[in-house]
Design a protein around this motif. Structure first.
Motif, mmCIF file in Angstrom:
data_model
loop_
_atom_site.group_PDB
_atom_site.id
_atom_site.type_symbol
_atom_site.label_atom_id
_atom_site.label_comp_id
_atom_site.label_asym_id
_atom_site.label_seq_id
_atom_site.Cartn_x
_atom_site.Cartn_y
_atom_site.Cartn_z
ATOM 1 N N GLY A 92 -42.569 0.105 9.404
ATOM 2 C CA GLY A 92 -42.387 -1.254 9.815
ATOM 3 C C GLY A 92 -41.278 -1.127 11.012
ATOM 4 O O GLY A 92 -40.791 -0.249 10.897
ATOM 5 N N SER A 93 -41.261 -2.462 11.806
ATOM 6 C CA SER A 93 -40.139 -2.384 12.719
ATOM 7 C C SER A 93 -38.616 -2.509 11.947
ATOM 8 O O SER A 93 -37.608 -2.140 12.546
ATOM 9 C CB SER A 93 -40.089 -3.372 13.876
ATOM 10 O OG SER A 93 -40.565 -4.685 13.478
ATOM 11 N N ASP A 94 -38.637 -2.962 10.876
ATOM 12 C CA ASP A 94 -37.546 -2.958 9.988
ATOM 13 C C ASP A 94 -36.790 -2.003 9.836
ATOM 14 O O ASP A 94 -35.674 -1.555 9.989
ATOM 15 C CB ASP A 94 -37.812 -3.702 8.662
ATOM 16 C CG ASP A 94 -37.840 -5.075 8.418
ATOM 17 O OD1 ASP A 94 -37.358 -5.742 9.663
ATOM 18 O OD2 ASP A 94 -38.052 -5.602 7.417
ATOM 19 N N PHE A 118 -33.204 -13.106 13.847
ATOM 20 C CA PHE A 118 -33.794 -12.390 12.870
ATOM 21 C C PHE A 118 -32.543 -11.956 12.024
ATOM 22 O O PHE A 118 -31.749 -11.056 12.067
ATOM 23 C CB PHE A 118 -34.342 -11.421 13.330
ATOM 24 C CG PHE A 118 -35.346 -10.471 12.436
ATOM 25 C CD1 PHE A 118 -36.053 -11.371 11.309
ATOM 26 C CD2 PHE A 118 -35.358 -9.190 12.195
ATOM 27 C CE1 PHE A 118 -37.006 -10.646 10.369
ATOM 28 C CE2 PHE A 118 -36.036 -8.460 11.452
ATOM 29 C CZ PHE A 118 -36.605 -9.141 10.546
ATOM 30 N N TYR A 157 -28.258 -6.889 19.939
ATOM 31 C CA TYR A 157 -29.683 -7.084 19.365
ATOM 32 C C TYR A 157 -30.130 -8.370 20.008
ATOM 33 O O TYR A 157 -29.369 -9.502 19.800
ATOM 34 C CB TYR A 157 -29.750 -7.238 17.750
ATOM 35 C CG TYR A 157 -31.028 -7.669 17.258
ATOM 36 C CD1 TYR A 157 -32.108 -6.622 16.939
ATOM 37 C CD2 TYR A 157 -31.148 -8.710 17.149
ATOM 38 C CE1 TYR A 157 -33.093 -6.928 16.506
ATOM 39 C CE2 TYR A 157 -32.442 -9.234 16.618
ATOM 40 C CZ TYR A 157 -33.299 -8.316 16.249
ATOM 41 O OH TYR A 157 -34.677 -8.946 15.753
ATOM 42 N N ASP A 188 -36.189 -6.849 20.380
ATOM 43 C CA ASP A 188 -37.128 -6.705 19.236
ATOM 44 C C ASP A 188 -38.441 -7.805 19.548
ATOM 45 O O ASP A 188 -37.954 -9.168 19.754
ATOM 46 C CB ASP A 188 -36.516 -7.429 17.995
ATOM 47 C CG ASP A 188 -37.528 -7.458 16.822
ATOM 48 O OD1 ASP A 188 -38.906 -7.382 16.862
ATOM 49 O OD2 ASP A 188 -36.818 -7.544 15.757
ATOM 50 N N ALA A 190 -41.371 -8.371 18.090
ATOM 51 C CA ALA A 190 -42.234 -8.462 17.013
ATOM 52 C C ALA A 190 -43.546 -9.671 17.242
ATOM 53 O O ALA A 190 -44.623 -9.354 16.879
ATOM 54 C CB ALA A 190 -41.463 -8.991 15.708
ATOM 55 N N TYR A 191 -42.920 -10.756 18.245
ATOM 56 C CA TYR A 191 -44.176 -11.502 18.411
ATOM 57 C C TYR A 191 -44.535 -11.782 19.942
ATOM 58 O O TYR A 191 -45.014 -12.596 20.505
ATOM 59 C CB TYR A 191 -43.444 -13.030 18.169
ATOM 60 C CG TYR A 191 -42.945 -13.107 16.753
ATOM 61 C CD1 TYR A 191 -43.876 -13.287 15.666
ATOM 62 C CD2 TYR A 191 -41.636 -12.770 16.268
ATOM 63 C CE1 TYR A 191 -43.549 -13.483 14.488
ATOM 64 C CE2 TYR A 191 -41.378 -12.993 14.915
ATOM 65 C CZ TYR A 191 -42.255 -12.930 14.008
ATOM 66 O OH TYR A 191 -41.712 -13.137 12.718
ATOM 67 N N THR A 214 -44.309 -4.363 16.587
ATOM 68 C CA THR A 214 -45.044 -4.201 15.198
ATOM 69 C C THR A 214 -46.453 -4.530 14.931
ATOM 70 O O THR A 214 -46.775 -5.171 15.747
ATOM 71 C CB THR A 214 -44.008 -5.234 14.202
ATOM 72 O OG1 THR A 214 -44.683 -4.979 12.748
ATOM 73 C CG2 THR A 214 -44.106 -6.475 14.643
ATOM 74 N N SER A 216 -47.342 -5.993 12.151
ATOM 75 C CA SER A 216 -47.256 -6.996 11.171
ATOM 76 C C SER A 216 -47.574 -8.254 11.391
ATOM 77 O O SER A 216 -47.886 -9.048 10.667
ATOM 78 C CB SER A 216 -45.837 -6.893 10.575
ATOM 79 O OG SER A 216 -45.814 -5.452 9.929
ATOM 80 N N LYS A 217 -47.702 -8.839 12.655
ATOM 81 C CA LYS A 217 -47.329 -10.025 12.964
ATOM 82 C C LYS A 217 -49.025 -10.379 13.786
ATOM 83 O O LYS A 217 -50.150 -10.702 13.047
ATOM 84 C CB LYS A 217 -46.495 -10.697 13.759
ATOM 85 C CG LYS A 217 -45.157 -10.141 13.112
ATOM 86 C CD LYS A 217 -44.925 -11.150 11.946
ATOM 87 C CE LYS A 217 -43.835 -10.790 10.910
ATOM 88 N NZ LYS A 217 -42.450 -10.347 11.576
ATOM 89 N N ILE A 226 -46.429 -0.661 9.971
ATOM 90 C CA ILE A 226 -46.440 -0.012 10.966
ATOM 91 C C ILE A 226 -45.516 -0.570 12.139
ATOM 92 O O ILE A 226 -46.023 -1.788 12.358
ATOM 93 C CB ILE A 226 -47.899 0.261 11.556
ATOM 94 C CG1 ILE A 226 -48.885 1.002 10.712
ATOM 95 C CG2 ILE A 226 -47.731 1.075 13.103
ATOM 96 C CD1 ILE A 226 -48.817 2.557 10.836
ATOM 97 N N GLY A 227 -44.545 -0.206 12.517
ATOM 98 C CA GLY A 227 -43.581 -0.594 13.442
ATOM 99 C C GLY A 227 -43.281 0.592 14.238
ATOM 100 O O GLY A 227 -43.586 1.674 14.032
HETATM 101 C C1 LIG Z 1 -41.403 -10.071 11.070
HETATM 102 C C2 LIG Z 1 -40.362 -9.375 11.892
HETATM 103 C C3 LIG Z 1 -40.157 -8.093 12.084
HETATM 104 C C4 LIG Z 1 -40.609 -7.071 10.767
HETATM 105 O O1 LIG Z 1 -41.593 -6.272 11.075
HETATM 106 P P1 LIG Z 1 -42.073 -5.282 10.288
HETATM 107 O O2 LIG Z 1 -42.702 -4.467 11.406
HETATM 108 O O3 LIG Z 1 -42.987 -5.617 9.337
HETATM 109 O O4 LIG Z 1 -41.127 -4.508 9.560
HETATM 110 C C5 LIG Z 1 -39.183 -7.459 12.759
HETATM 111 N N1 LIG Z 1 -38.538 -8.434 13.621
HETATM 112 C C6 LIG Z 1 -38.637 -9.568 13.594
HETATM 113 C C7 LIG Z 1 -38.089 -10.499 14.479
HETATM 114 C C8 LIG Z 1 -39.709 -10.297 12.731
HETATM 115 O O5 LIG Z 1 -39.738 -11.540 12.731
#
Ligand SMILES: *Cc1c(COP(=O)(O)O)cnc(C)c1O
Length: 358
Positions: A92-94, A118, A157, A188, A190-191, A214, A216-217, A226-227
């Motif tokens: 994950g990207s976390d 975030f 960040y 980041d 993610a979106y 990521t 994940s979304k 997977i990030g």
């Molecule tokens: C959902 C989210 C993540 C988490 O992503 P994972 O890959 O599921 O760990 C990371 N950054 C932001 C801003 C998110 O909203």
């Protein structure tokens, strides 16, 4: 001698900063409609489901193929850098965020972020001994570049589009931070699939930029974990050092590869669905007299007094949305993930009913 031993009192065994940390515990009670996590409410890609079914479980005695996974080359092609050395994988990207905090800063160094953003950035800053400094977002929703630079942070960040607001960050603001900051700039994304712009392709030619992505979304694979990060190989090597070799498991690796190979048209079609759904949700909210924030993500943020009470009552009606309390600049707000039309209808009916009751 044992009797001479002065042992640490048990409440002092953990790292000091952990005493005030609260772990992230999402409410997990079942609901009919889950619009609180920004996951893909159209589901997982059929190509991923098929690949998972086809996995050979008897091969599980083998380690995954990282850190030279074929997944790196596929992700590099997907983001347009075309060089596997410009990608690093994480659970994950976390996980990438966590690793970056210790790769690029010493305990005691400053982590700056635009507030609100975030919450895991502040969280992982703290678990790694950094000093988080939030710089309030400007009234036009742009990040405060001067305020961020004034922190002299070792890590800045940024989240673009930002979670939880959905707002983009103008390219010129990121450009100034890249040119004038002293440390690393994290963006980041993610979106990013839902948005109009991305830095990922350009990250390797920037000196101090690391972009997080990521599956994940938009990819509908939050459970797969997977990030990845995109950037200069020299910078990614440091994230790799902080991570260790095998954060992504062999099954996730296989499924991710198959999804990139066979599932992209499905993902792109669902992104279009989400973009249409967010436009329609914003219109519905505006028609009710609300003032939702502009958004380039798969959710809409709605400033609303007593958002927590509203979210609790909506949950009783089977609809989960995310409530925020006392955010910088915004105050209380609901963040609503978009999904298929029937979910949006149920969400709006529940919101209407709750607001009518109160
Ligand atoms: C959902 C989210 C993540 C988490 O992503 P994972 O890959 O599921 O760990 C990371 N950054 C932001 C801003 C998110 O909203």
């Amino acid at each position: 001698m044992n009797t001479m031993k002065t042992s640490t009192p048990i409440d002092r065994l953990p790292r000091e900063t952990y005493a005030t940390l609260r772990p992230y515990v999402p409410i997990m009670t079942p609901v009919d409609v889950e619009l609180s996590e920004n996951t893909n409410q159209w589901g997982a890609p059929p190509a991923a489901v098929e690949a998972l079914r086809a996995c050979d479980a008897s091969a599980l005695f083998n380690y995954p193929s990282q850190p030279i996974s074929p997944l790196l080359a596929q992700l590099a092609e997907y983001v347009g850098t075309d060089d596997p050395a410009t990608i690093v994988l994480g659970c994950g990207s976390d996980d990438i965020l966590d690793c970056s905090m210790r790769a690029f800063a010493e305990p005691g160094d400053t982590l700056a972020y635009s507030d609100p953003t975030f919450s895991m950035s502040e969280y992982f800053g703290r678990t790694n001994g950094l000093t988080p400094v939030g710089v309030p977002v400007l009234p036009d929703w742009n990040v405060d570049v001067d305020g961020l630079l004034a922190t002299n942070a070792r890590i800045i960040y940024l989240c673009a589009p930002n979670n939880p607001t959905g707002t983009p960050i103008p390219e010129a603001s990121v450009r100034r931070l890249l040119d004038e900051s002293e440390g690393i700039v994290i963006v980041d994304e993610a979106y990013a699939e839902f948005a109009n712009s991305s830095w990922a392709k350009r990250a390797p030619s920037e000196e101090r930029l690391v972009v997080f992505r990521t599956m994940s979304k938009a990819f509908g694979l939050g459970g797969l974990r997977i990030g990845y990060a995109v950037g200069r190989p020299e910078l990614l090597l440091e994230i790799n050092k902080a991570s260790g070799p095998f954060k992504v498991n062999a099954i996730a690796e296989r499924v991710a590869i198959a999804t990139l190979k066979n599932g992209l048209p499905w993902v792109q079609a669902r992104v279009k669905d989400a973009q249409a759904a967010r436009a329609s949700l914003r219109e519905s909210l505006i028609a009710r007299g609300f003032d939702p924030l502009p958004t380039e993500a798969n959710y809409v943020m709605l400033p609303l007094p007593n958002a927590q009470a509203v979210a609790t009552k909506m949950r009783e009606k089977g609809i989960a949305v995310r409530a925020f309390t006392g955010l910088a600049v915004i105050g209380d707000a609901l963040r609503i993930t978009v999904g298929p039309e029937h979910m949006m209808q149920r969400c709006l009916s529940a919101l209407d009913a709750v607001l009518e009751e109160s």
